[in-house]
Design a protein around this motif. Structure first.
Motif, PDB file in Angstrom:
ATOM      1  N   ALA A   1     -28.468   2.324 -10.082  1.00 14.75           N
ATOM      2  CA  ALA A   1     -27.836   2.716 -11.032  1.00 14.75           C
ATOM      3  C   ALA A   1     -28.760   3.208 -12.380  1.00 14.75           C
ATOM      4  O   ALA A   1     -28.435   4.312 -12.852  1.00 14.75           O
ATOM      5  N   ILE A   2     -29.714   2.252 -12.644  1.00 10.54           N
ATOM      6  CA  ILE A   2     -30.544   2.705 -13.476  1.00 10.54           C
ATOM      7  C   ILE A   2     -31.421   3.877 -13.217  1.00 10.54           C
ATOM      8  O   ILE A   2     -31.806   4.885 -14.089  1.00 10.54           O
ATOM      9  N   ARG A   3     -31.692   4.119 -11.744  1.00  5.28           N
ATOM     10  CA  ARG A   3     -32.649   5.214 -11.491  1.00  5.28           C
ATOM     11  C   ARG A   3     -31.717   6.491 -11.668  1.00  5.28           C
ATOM     12  O   ARG A   3     -32.381   7.491 -12.514  1.00  5.28           O
ATOM     13  N   ASP A   4     -30.565   6.399 -11.359  1.00  5.15           N
ATOM     14  CA  ASP A   4     -29.662   7.766 -11.494  1.00  5.15           C
ATOM     15  C   ASP A   4     -29.318   7.918 -12.981  1.00  5.15           C
ATOM     16  O   ASP A   4     -29.293   9.222 -13.452  1.00  5.15           O
ATOM     17  N   GLY A   5     -29.186   6.920 -13.963  1.00  9.33           N
ATOM     18  CA  GLY A   5     -28.951   6.950 -15.221  1.00  9.33           C
ATOM     19  C   GLY A   5     -30.199   7.923 -15.904  1.00  9.33           C
ATOM     20  O   GLY A   5     -29.829   8.478 -16.813  1.00  9.33           O
ATOM     21  N   ARG A   6     -31.318   7.347 -15.702  1.00  3.07           N
ATOM     22  CA  ARG A   6     -32.408   7.889 -16.147  1.00  3.07           C
ATOM     23  C   ARG A   6     -32.692   9.200 -15.745  1.00  3.07           C
ATOM     24  O   ARG A   6     -32.841  10.237 -16.568  1.00  3.07           O
ATOM     25  N   ARG A   7     -32.333   9.630 -14.323  1.00  2.00           N
ATOM     26  CA  ARG A   7     -32.067  11.132 -13.836  1.00  2.00           C
ATOM     27  C   ARG A   7     -31.299  11.930 -14.996  1.00  2.00           C
ATOM     28  O   ARG A   7     -31.437  13.060 -15.131  1.00  2.00           O
ATOM     29  N   LEU A   8     -30.401  11.495 -15.177  1.00  2.00           N
ATOM     30  CA  LEU A   8     -29.277  12.026 -15.988  1.00  2.00           C
ATOM     31  C   LEU A   8     -29.494  12.353 -17.246  1.00  2.00           C
ATOM     32  O   LEU A   8     -29.370  13.325 -17.823  1.00  2.00           O
ATOM     33  N   VAL A   9     -30.011  11.274 -18.020  1.00  2.00           N
ATOM     34  CA  VAL A   9     -30.492  11.301 -19.209  1.00  2.00           C
ATOM     35  C   VAL A   9     -31.694  12.455 -19.394  1.00  2.00           C
ATOM     36  O   VAL A   9     -31.765  13.293 -20.157  1.00  2.00           O
ATOM     37  N   ALA A  10     -32.511  12.407 -18.375  1.00  2.00           N
ATOM     38  CA  ALA A  10     -33.795  13.349 -18.318  1.00  2.00           C
ATOM     39  C   ALA A  10     -33.069  14.793 -18.188  1.00  2.00           C
ATOM     40  O   ALA A  10     -33.532  15.809 -18.690  1.00  2.00           O
ATOM     41  N   ASN A  11     -32.311  14.979 -17.371  1.00  2.00           N
ATOM     42  CA  ASN A  11     -31.620  16.219 -17.123  1.00  2.00           C
ATOM     43  C   ASN A  11     -30.782  16.961 -18.236  1.00  2.00           C
ATOM     44  O   ASN A  11     -30.800  18.195 -18.628  1.00  2.00           O
ATOM     45  N   VAL A  12     -30.137  16.004 -18.835  1.00  2.00           N
ATOM     46  CA  VAL A  12     -29.466  16.312 -20.297  1.00  2.00           C
ATOM     47  C   VAL A  12     -30.365  16.824 -21.195  1.00  2.00           C
ATOM     48  O   VAL A  12     -30.341  17.702 -22.036  1.00  2.00           O
ATOM     49  N   ARG A  13     -31.655  16.143 -21.398  1.00  2.00           N
ATOM     50  CA  ARG A  13     -32.384  16.501 -22.418  1.00  2.00           C
ATOM     51  C   ARG A  13     -33.236  17.814 -21.959  1.00  2.00           C
ATOM     52  O   ARG A  13     -33.378  18.621 -22.855  1.00  2.00           O
ATOM     53  N   LYS A  14     -33.391  17.928 -20.592  1.00  2.00           N
ATOM     54  CA  LYS A  14     -33.974  19.604 -20.093  1.00  2.00           C
ATOM     55  C   LYS A  14     -33.195  20.513 -20.535  1.00  2.00           C
ATOM     56  O   LYS A  14     -33.383  21.601 -21.033  1.00  2.00           O
ATOM     57  N   GLY A  15     -31.597  20.161 -20.453  1.00  2.00           N
ATOM     58  CA  GLY A  15     -30.815  21.289 -20.587  1.00  2.00           C
ATOM     59  C   GLY A  15     -30.761  21.737 -22.225  1.00  2.00           C
ATOM     60  O   GLY A  15     -30.613  22.661 -22.518  1.00  2.00           O
ATOM     61  N   LEU A  16     -31.018  20.629 -22.681  1.00  2.00           N
ATOM     62  CA  LEU A  16     -30.738  20.705 -24.425  1.00  2.00           C
ATOM     63  C   LEU A  16     -31.923  21.582 -24.746  1.00  2.00           C
ATOM     64  O   LEU A  16     -31.848  22.436 -25.700  1.00  2.00           O
ATOM     65  N   ILE A  17     -33.101  21.155 -24.409  1.00  2.00           N
ATOM     66  CA  ILE A  17     -34.404  21.931 -24.531  1.00  2.00           C
ATOM     67  C   ILE A  17     -34.344  23.456 -24.299  1.00  2.00           C
ATOM     68  O   ILE A  17     -34.615  24.345 -25.045  1.00  2.00           O
ATOM     69  N   PHE A  18     -33.805  23.715 -22.892  1.00  2.00           N
ATOM     70  CA  PHE A  18     -33.617  25.062 -22.789  1.00  2.00           C
ATOM     71  C   PHE A  18     -32.471  25.755 -23.542  1.00  2.00           C
ATOM     72  O   PHE A  18     -32.965  27.026 -24.098  1.00  2.00           O
ATOM     73  N   LEU A  19     -31.527  25.184 -23.728  1.00  2.00           N
ATOM     74  CA  LEU A  19     -30.327  25.819 -24.906  1.00  2.00           C
ATOM     75  C   LEU A  19     -30.978  26.098 -25.951  1.00  2.00           C
ATOM     76  O   LEU A  19     -31.054  27.096 -26.597  1.00  2.00           O
ATOM     77  N   LEU A  20     -31.679  25.178 -26.689  1.00  2.00           N
ATOM     78  CA  LEU A  20     -32.345  25.274 -28.079  1.00  2.00           C
ATOM     79  C   LEU A  20     -33.378  26.496 -28.026  1.00  2.00           C
ATOM     80  O   LEU A  20     -33.599  27.341 -28.812  1.00  2.00           O
ATOM     81  N   SER A  21     -34.396  26.300 -26.955  1.00  2.00           N
ATOM     82  CA  SER A  21     -35.403  27.197 -26.837  1.00  2.00           C
ATOM     83  C   SER A  21     -34.929  28.842 -26.810  1.00  2.00           C
ATOM     84  O   SER A  21     -35.393  29.615 -27.289  1.00  2.00           O
ATOM     85  N   THR A  22     -33.966  28.734 -26.060  1.00  2.00           N
ATOM     86  CA  THR A  22     -33.516  30.170 -25.749  1.00  2.00           C
ATOM     87  C   THR A  22     -32.629  30.817 -26.807  1.00  2.00           C
ATOM     88  O   THR A  22     -32.863  32.085 -27.154  1.00  2.00           O
ATOM     89  N   HIS A  23     -31.960  29.853 -27.418  1.00  2.00           N
ATOM     90  CA  HIS A  23     -31.370  30.402 -28.722  1.00  2.00           C
ATOM     91  C   HIS A  23     -32.091  30.710 -29.714  1.00  2.00           C
ATOM     92  O   HIS A  23     -31.877  31.538 -30.577  1.00  2.00           O
ATOM     93  N   GLU A  67     -34.955  13.535  -9.418  1.00  2.00           N
ATOM     94  CA  GLU A  67     -35.655  12.561 -10.392  1.00  2.00           C
ATOM     95  C   GLU A  67     -37.314  12.938 -10.635  1.00  2.00           C
ATOM     96  O   GLU A  67     -37.730  13.470  -9.373  1.00  2.00           O
ATOM     97  N   GLU A  68     -37.816  12.947 -11.543  1.00  2.00           N
ATOM     98  CA  GLU A  68     -38.961  13.000 -11.807  1.00  2.00           C
ATOM     99  C   GLU A  68     -40.009  11.966 -11.003  1.00  2.00           C
ATOM    100  O   GLU A  68     -39.654  10.592 -11.249  1.00  2.00           O
ATOM    101  N   PRO A  69     -41.135  12.134 -10.685  1.00  2.00           N
ATOM    102  CA  PRO A  69     -41.990  11.067 -10.061  1.00  2.00           C
ATOM    103  C   PRO A  69     -42.318  10.109 -10.991  1.00  2.00           C
ATOM    104  O   PRO A  69     -42.569  10.456 -12.304  1.00  2.00           O
ATOM    105  N   GLY A  70     -42.298   8.895 -11.030  1.00  2.00           N
ATOM    106  CA  GLY A  70     -42.750   7.820 -11.645  1.00  2.00           C
ATOM    107  C   GLY A  70     -41.610   7.511 -12.773  1.00  2.00           C
ATOM    108  O   GLY A  70     -41.876   6.608 -13.614  1.00  2.00           O
ATOM    109  N   SER A  71     -40.447   7.897 -12.741  1.00  2.00           N
ATOM    110  CA  SER A  71     -39.549   7.701 -13.407  1.00  2.00           C
ATOM    111  C   SER A  71     -38.854   6.277 -13.747  1.00  2.00           C
ATOM    112  O   SER A  71     -38.766   5.595 -14.912  1.00  2.00           O
ATOM    113  N   MET A  72     -38.903   5.603 -12.592  1.00  2.00           N
ATOM    114  CA  MET A  72     -38.548   3.836 -12.608  1.00  2.00           C
ATOM    115  C   MET A  72     -39.908   3.266 -13.078  1.00  2.00           C
ATOM    116  O   MET A  72     -39.813   1.873 -13.330  1.00  2.00           O
TER     117      MET A  72
END
Length: 212
Positions: A1-23, A67-72
Protein backbone atom coordinates in the motif's frame (compact mmCIF):
# COMPACT_ATOMS: atom_id res chain seq x y z
CA UNK A 1 0.00 0.00 0.00
CA UNK A 2 2.83 2.42 0.84
CA UNK A 3 4.68 1.52 -2.35
CA UNK A 4 1.62 2.09 -4.53
CA UNK A 5 0.75 5.27 -2.64
CA UNK A 6 4.20 6.70 -3.33
CA UNK A 7 3.90 5.81 -7.00
CA UNK A 8 0.51 7.53 -7.24
CA UNK A 9 1.71 10.67 -5.51
CA UNK A 10 4.80 10.80 -7.75
CA UNK A 11 2.66 10.37 -10.87
CA UNK A 12 0.23 13.09 -9.80
CA UNK A 13 3.23 15.36 -9.30
CA UNK A 14 4.59 14.53 -12.76
CA UNK A 15 1.20 15.23 -14.29
CA UNK A 16 1.01 18.61 -12.56
CA UNK A 17 4.53 19.51 -13.68
CA UNK A 18 3.66 18.64 -17.26
CA UNK A 19 0.38 20.59 -17.16
CA UNK A 20 1.99 23.70 -15.71
CA UNK A 21 5.08 23.67 -17.94
CA UNK A 22 3.11 23.09 -21.13
CA UNK A 23 0.59 25.79 -20.31
CA UNK A 24 3.39 28.16 -19.34
CA UNK A 25 4.85 27.59 -22.82
CA UNK A 26 1.49 27.90 -24.59
CA UNK A 27 0.18 30.94 -22.72
CA UNK A 28 3.61 32.56 -22.66
CA UNK A 29 3.89 32.21 -26.43
CA UNK A 30 0.44 33.74 -26.98
CA UNK A 31 1.08 36.55 -24.48
CA UNK A 32 4.53 37.52 -25.74
CA UNK A 33 3.51 37.13 -29.37
CA UNK A 34 0.50 39.39 -28.85
CA UNK A 35 2.53 42.01 -26.96
CA UNK A 36 5.11 42.32 -29.73
CA UNK A 37 2.46 42.82 -32.40
CA UNK A 38 1.22 39.45 -33.72
CA UNK A 39 -2.56 39.73 -33.92
CA UNK A 40 -3.16 35.98 -33.67
CA UNK A 41 -0.08 34.03 -32.61
CA UNK A 42 -2.01 30.74 -32.74
CA UNK A 43 -5.26 29.70 -34.39
CA UNK A 44 -8.02 28.22 -32.16
CA UNK A 45 -7.70 24.85 -33.95
CA UNK A 46 -3.97 24.78 -33.19
CA UNK A 47 -4.61 25.43 -29.50
CA UNK A 48 -7.25 22.66 -29.42
CA UNK A 49 -4.82 20.18 -31.02
CA UNK A 50 -2.16 20.96 -28.44
CA UNK A 51 -4.66 20.73 -25.58
CA UNK A 52 -5.86 17.34 -26.84
CA UNK A 53 -2.36 15.92 -26.55
CA UNK A 54 -1.89 17.50 -23.10
CA UNK A 55 -5.16 16.04 -21.81
CA UNK A 56 -4.50 12.53 -23.14
CA UNK A 57 -0.97 12.48 -21.72
CA UNK A 58 -1.97 13.61 -18.23
CA UNK A 59 -5.16 11.56 -17.92
CA UNK A 60 -3.93 8.27 -19.39
CA UNK A 61 -0.18 8.03 -19.96
CA UNK A 62 1.14 9.40 -16.66
CA UNK A 63 -1.30 7.21 -14.77
CA UNK A 64 0.53 4.15 -16.09
CA UNK A 65 3.98 5.39 -15.09
CA UNK A 66 5.90 2.73 -13.17
CA UNK A 67 7.46 3.21 -9.75
CA UNK A 68 10.81 4.98 -9.82
CA UNK A 69 13.86 3.00 -8.63
CA UNK A 70 14.57 3.46 -4.94
CA UNK A 71 11.20 4.97 -4.09
CA UNK A 72 10.85 2.83 -0.95
CA UNK A 73 14.30 3.85 0.28
CA UNK A 74 13.31 7.52 0.48
CA UNK A 75 12.14 8.93 3.82
CA UNK A 76 8.45 9.83 4.21
CA UNK A 77 7.44 13.15 2.72
CA UNK A 78 6.45 15.65 5.46
CA UNK A 79 2.73 16.43 5.52
CA UNK A 80 3.44 20.15 5.35
CA UNK A 81 5.55 19.81 2.19
CA UNK A 82 3.61 20.85 -0.95
CA UNK A 83 3.67 18.70 -4.05
CA UNK A 84 5.19 21.61 -5.96
CA UNK A 85 7.50 23.73 -3.77
CA UNK A 86 8.49 27.21 -4.86
CA UNK A 87 11.90 26.07 -6.11
CA UNK A 88 10.22 23.53 -8.39
CA UNK A 89 7.68 26.08 -9.63
CA UNK A 90 10.60 28.29 -10.65
CA UNK A 91 12.12 25.46 -12.71
CA UNK A 92 8.72 24.78 -14.31
CA UNK A 93 8.38 28.43 -15.30
CA UNK A 94 11.91 28.40 -16.71
CA UNK A 95 11.24 25.30 -18.81
CA UNK A 96 7.95 26.57 -20.19
CA UNK A 97 9.32 30.07 -20.65
CA UNK A 98 12.21 28.81 -22.76
CA UNK A 99 9.83 27.09 -25.20
CA UNK A 100 7.59 30.16 -25.37
CA UNK A 101 10.38 32.68 -25.99
CA UNK A 102 12.23 30.43 -28.46
CA UNK A 103 9.06 29.88 -30.49
CA UNK A 104 8.29 33.61 -30.53
CA UNK A 105 11.83 34.36 -31.73
CA UNK A 106 11.38 31.85 -34.55
CA UNK A 107 8.04 33.34 -35.57
CA UNK A 108 9.37 36.91 -35.46
CA UNK A 109 12.49 36.20 -37.51
CA UNK A 110 11.44 33.55 -40.01
CA UNK A 111 11.28 34.92 -43.54
CA UNK A 112 8.95 32.33 -45.07
CA UNK A 113 5.71 34.31 -44.69
CA UNK A 114 3.40 34.77 -41.70
CA UNK A 115 1.52 31.46 -41.97
CA UNK A 116 4.72 29.47 -42.47
CA UNK A 117 6.51 31.27 -39.62
CA UNK A 118 3.58 30.56 -37.31
CA UNK A 119 3.51 26.90 -38.35
CA UNK A 120 7.24 26.48 -37.67
CA UNK A 121 6.81 28.10 -34.23
CA UNK A 122 3.73 25.99 -33.49
CA UNK A 123 5.54 22.82 -34.57
CA UNK A 124 8.34 23.71 -32.16
CA UNK A 125 5.79 24.03 -29.34
CA UNK A 126 4.09 20.73 -30.21
CA UNK A 127 7.29 18.69 -30.53
CA UNK A 128 8.73 20.36 -27.41
CA UNK A 129 5.68 19.31 -25.39
CA UNK A 130 5.95 15.74 -26.65
CA UNK A 131 9.62 15.62 -25.69
CA UNK A 132 8.92 17.31 -22.36
CA UNK A 133 6.25 14.76 -21.47
CA UNK A 134 8.69 11.87 -21.80
CA UNK A 135 11.79 13.68 -20.55
CA UNK A 136 10.15 14.59 -17.23
CA UNK A 137 9.24 11.05 -16.21
CA UNK A 138 11.69 11.60 -13.37
CA UNK A 139 13.07 14.86 -12.03
CA UNK A 140 16.25 13.47 -10.51
CA UNK A 141 17.06 10.29 -12.46
CA UNK A 142 18.16 9.92 -16.11
CA UNK A 143 15.76 8.17 -18.48
CA UNK A 144 18.05 5.15 -18.86
CA UNK A 145 17.42 4.34 -15.16
CA UNK A 146 13.64 4.13 -15.69
CA UNK A 147 11.37 1.50 -17.16
CA UNK A 148 9.88 2.27 -20.56
CA UNK A 149 6.38 3.79 -20.48
CA UNK A 150 5.06 2.44 -23.78
CA UNK A 151 1.74 4.27 -23.56
CA UNK A 152 3.38 7.65 -23.04
CA UNK A 153 6.04 6.92 -25.68
CA UNK A 154 3.31 5.97 -28.18
CA UNK A 155 1.36 9.14 -27.37
CA UNK A 156 4.44 11.30 -27.91
CA UNK A 157 5.35 9.53 -31.16
CA UNK A 158 1.77 9.79 -32.41
CA UNK A 159 1.50 13.54 -31.82
CA UNK A 160 4.77 14.16 -33.66
CA UNK A 161 3.66 11.91 -36.54
CA UNK A 162 0.34 13.76 -36.83
CA UNK A 163 2.15 17.10 -36.74
CA UNK A 164 4.35 15.96 -39.63
CA UNK A 165 1.36 14.64 -41.58
CA UNK A 166 -0.95 17.66 -41.26
CA UNK A 167 0.67 19.74 -44.07
CA UNK A 168 0.44 16.73 -46.41
CA UNK A 169 -3.35 16.40 -46.06
CA UNK A 170 -5.00 19.22 -48.03
CA UNK A 171 -8.09 19.53 -45.83
CA UNK A 172 -6.07 19.62 -42.63
CA UNK A 173 -3.46 21.90 -44.15
CA UNK A 174 -6.17 24.42 -45.01
CA UNK A 175 -7.78 24.25 -41.55
CA UNK A 176 -4.47 24.53 -39.69
CA UNK A 177 -2.91 26.87 -42.29
CA UNK A 178 -0.04 24.41 -42.27
CA UNK A 179 2.90 24.44 -44.64
CA UNK A 180 5.58 21.76 -45.20
CA UNK A 181 8.78 22.26 -43.21
CA UNK A 182 12.15 21.95 -44.90
CA UNK A 183 15.33 20.52 -43.34
CA UNK A 184 16.36 23.85 -41.80
CA UNK A 185 12.91 24.30 -40.27
CA UNK A 186 13.09 20.86 -38.69
CA UNK A 187 16.55 21.55 -37.31
CA UNK A 188 15.13 24.65 -35.60
CA UNK A 189 12.17 22.67 -34.25
CA UNK A 190 14.37 19.86 -32.92
CA UNK A 191 16.85 22.26 -31.33
CA UNK A 192 14.05 23.97 -29.38
CA UNK A 193 12.44 20.65 -28.43
CA UNK A 194 15.52 18.61 -27.54
CA UNK A 195 17.74 21.29 -26.00
CA UNK A 196 16.02 21.45 -22.57
CA UNK A 197 15.67 17.65 -22.44
CA UNK A 198 19.37 17.08 -23.11
CA UNK A 199 20.28 19.70 -20.50
CA UNK A 200 17.93 18.11 -17.98
CA UNK A 201 19.38 14.67 -18.65
CA UNK A 202 22.91 15.94 -18.09
CA UNK A 203 21.96 17.65 -14.81
CA UNK A 204 20.08 14.61 -13.50
CA UNK A 205 23.10 12.42 -14.07
CA UNK A 206 24.87 14.52 -11.43
CA UNK A 207 22.09 13.67 -8.94
CA UNK A 208 20.40 17.07 -9.04
CA UNK A 209 16.71 17.81 -9.72
CA UNK A 210 15.69 19.52 -12.95
CA UNK A 211 12.63 20.17 -15.11
CA UNK A 212 13.25 19.78 -18.86
Amino acid sequence: AIRDGRRLVANVRKGLIFLLSTHAALLGFILVGTLIGFGQPLLPIQILWLELFIDVSTSVAFEREAEEPGSMAAPPRPRSEPLLPVSLLGRIALAGGFSAVAAVIVMANHDGGSDHARWVAFSALVVAQAVRAYANRSLDRPLRALRTNRVLLAACALVVAVQVAIPAVPVLADVFRATPLDAVDWLIVLAIALGPALLGEAIRRTGRTWVA
